[in-house]
Write an enzyme that holds these catalytic residues in place. Structure first.
Site, short mmCIF file in Angstrom:
data_model
loop_
_atom_site.label_atom_id
_atom_site.label_comp_id
_atom_site.label_asym_id
_atom_site.label_seq_id
_atom_site.Cartn_x
_atom_site.Cartn_y
_atom_site.Cartn_z
N CYS A 158 87.03 54.91 61.05
CA CYS A 158 88.43 55.26 61.35
C CYS A 158 89.35 54.12 60.92
O CYS A 158 90.45 54.35 60.39
CB CYS A 158 88.62 55.52 62.84
SG CYS A 158 87.65 56.91 63.47
N CYS A 174 85.98 53.10 66.39
CA CYS A 174 85.30 53.70 65.23
C CYS A 174 85.58 52.90 63.95
O CYS A 174 86.72 52.82 63.51
CB CYS A 174 85.81 55.14 65.10
SG CYS A 174 85.52 55.92 63.52
#
Length: 99
Positions: free
Chosen positions: A27, A24
């Protein structure tokens, strides 16, 4: 649920949980923000990371549908939740309200 995680969440100290995934992009952008937040709030708050791909049962239990998702726990109860990136200022302000 992981017994260790439950013990951590039930602590009287606020716990900010970062639900993330290795793949991600947002993230990866959130991680250094969390490090800054930790250095600012110190030991008054615990910050932990949970990889949703490695802990799918925990992610399902907290109904994580997107990453990053941040959840703040106080005495075992979720008191704040946000999906998507959170700024350093937003998190520091939030955590200072709960310490």
């Amino acid at each position: 649920m992981n017994e260790n995680l439950q013990t951590i969440l039930n602590d009287s100290k606020p716990v900010l949980v970062d639900f993330f995934a290795e793949w991600c992009g947002p993230c990866k952008m959130q991680a250094p923000v969390l490090k800054e937040v930790k250095s600012e709030v110190g030991d008054k708050v615990r910050i932990i990371k949970i990889d949703v791909d490695r802990s799918p049962a925990i992610a399902q239990q907290y109904q994580i549908s997107g990453v990053p998702t941040l959840i703040l726990f106080r005495n075992g109860q979720p008191v704040w939740r946000q999906s998507g990136l959170a700024s350093r200022k937003q998190l520091v302000d939030l955590l200072q309200q709960h310490v």
